[in-house]
Design a protein around this motif. Structure first.
Motif, short mmCIF file in Angstrom:
data_model
loop_
_atom_site.label_atom_id
_atom_site.label_comp_id
_atom_site.label_asym_id
_atom_site.label_seq_id
_atom_site.Cartn_x
_atom_site.Cartn_y
_atom_site.Cartn_z
N ARG A 25 0.83 -1.21 0.00
CA ARG A 25 0.00 0.00 0.00
C ARG A 25 0.86 1.26 0.00
NH1 ARG A 25 -5.16 0.71 3.80
NH2 ARG A 25 -6.08 -0.24 1.94
N GLU A 26 1.87 1.30 0.84
CA GLU A 26 2.73 2.48 0.91
C GLU A 26 3.49 2.69 -0.40
OE1 GLU A 26 2.37 4.56 3.31
OE2 GLU A 26 1.08 3.19 4.45
N ALA A 27 3.92 1.61 -1.03
CA ALA A 27 4.60 1.72 -2.33
C ALA A 27 3.67 2.31 -3.37
CB ALA A 27 5.09 0.35 -2.78
N ALA A 28 2.42 1.85 -3.37
CA ALA A 28 1.44 2.38 -4.32
C ALA A 28 1.19 3.86 -4.09
CB ALA A 28 0.14 1.59 -4.21
N LEU A 29 1.05 4.26 -2.83
CA LEU A 29 0.82 5.66 -2.51
C LEU A 29 2.00 6.53 -2.95
CD1 LEU A 29 -0.68 5.29 1.09
CD2 LEU A 29 -1.92 5.90 -0.99
N GLY A 221 10.37 4.59 -0.46
CA GLY A 221 11.39 5.32 -1.21
C GLY A 221 12.24 4.41 -2.06
N ALA A 222 12.55 3.23 -1.53
CA ALA A 222 13.35 2.26 -2.29
C ALA A 222 12.59 1.80 -3.53
CB ALA A 222 13.71 1.07 -1.41
N ALA A 227 11.94 1.93 -9.42
CA ALA A 227 10.99 2.03 -10.52
C ALA A 227 11.27 3.22 -11.42
CB ALA A 227 9.57 2.15 -9.98
N SER A 228 12.12 4.14 -10.96
CA SER A 228 12.29 5.42 -11.63
C SER A 228 13.48 5.46 -12.57
CB SER A 228 12.45 6.52 -10.58
OG SER A 228 13.74 6.44 -9.99
#
Length: 257
Positions: A25-29, A221-222, A227-228
């Protein structure tokens, strides 16, 4: 190079599997906050929908059981244009090897390793055909350091590391990057058994250099990094986000040192 754009996704679609709670969930947010169009996937439709609603905008939700290979292949077809895939689903049965049943062993291996293999097998070729992308799985410090009762879980996480490295080698020429994040102890439902024991909880907190557990949002953040564009030359890697657990030898401070 416009370095202000390193962490901007400009509407790129990303799929987060396990987005209904915890780290997923936090990754998606976090990905949504950086401009990604997030597809929140989970076995639980209600929690996936909740995460999509929290992100707002163009975020959507879908139901996906990674243990269903037909469903995984169908999802890969439907979301063949994604720029990044993140998967966090995992389980653990904390028992010593002699006490394990084969049903428990299969349950842990099927979700943690077989499910990961199925996702990479289905999505990596789609990304390759689409010009590239980033695949991010979640291993654990248990891929590298163990304790009694972690046999099957540790084996699956070590297996995921090698699976990701192999996938990085096979799909790298097509610009598909494959990496894993290895958390330390995180306050999620998976660690509820430990959290409920103050002695156990505190012992784990003192194992790392920071002397505490992490929150799920401290892993986000990781995910955004891997992904970036900022990680465009990073593949086949393990990013440790463990509060220094694997860097230090316990918490004892020798006198006069």
């Amino acid at each position: 190079m416009d370095y202000t754009r390193l962490f901007q996704f400009d509407g790129d679609r990303v799929l987060v599997i396990g987005a209904g709670s915890g780290i997923g969930r936090e990754a998606a947010l976090a990905l949504g906050a950086h401009g990604a169009t997030v597809i929140c996937a989970d076995r639980d439709s209600t929690t996936a929908e909740e995460t999509a609603a929290m992100i707002g905008g163009s975020a959507t939700s879908t139901v996906l059981d990674v243990l269903d290979p037909d469903a995984v292949r169908a999802a890969a077809d439907e979301y063949s244009d994604i720029a990044a895939l993140v998967f966090t689903a995992a389980t653990n049965v904390r028992k010593r090897i002699a006490d394990y049943s084969m049903e428990e062993f299969d349950r842990v291996v099927n979700l943690n390793l077989r499910g990961s293999f199925s996702l990479i097998q289905a999505f990596a070729p789609k990304m390759a055909a689409n010009g590239g992308g980033s695949i991010i799985g979640f291993a654990s410090i248990r891929a590298f350091t163990v304790e009694p009762g972690q046999g099957a879980y540790a084996a699956t996480k070590a297996g995921l590391v090698q699976l990701a490295r192999t996938a990085a080698a096979e799909f790298g020429p097509a610009n598909v990057r494959v990496n894993v994040i290895a958390p330390g102890v995180v306050e999620t439902p998976l660690t509820a058994q430990i959290k409920n024991s103050p002695e156990w909880y505190n012992a784990y907190a003192q194992k790392g250099a920071l002397g505490r557990w992490s929150k799920p949002e401290e892993l986000a953040g990781a995910v955004v990094y891997l992904a970036s564009k900022a990680s465009s030359y990073v593949t086949g890697s393990v990013l440790m986000v463990d509060g220094g657990w694997t860097a230090i030898d316990g918490r004892f401070d020798p006198p006069n040192a």
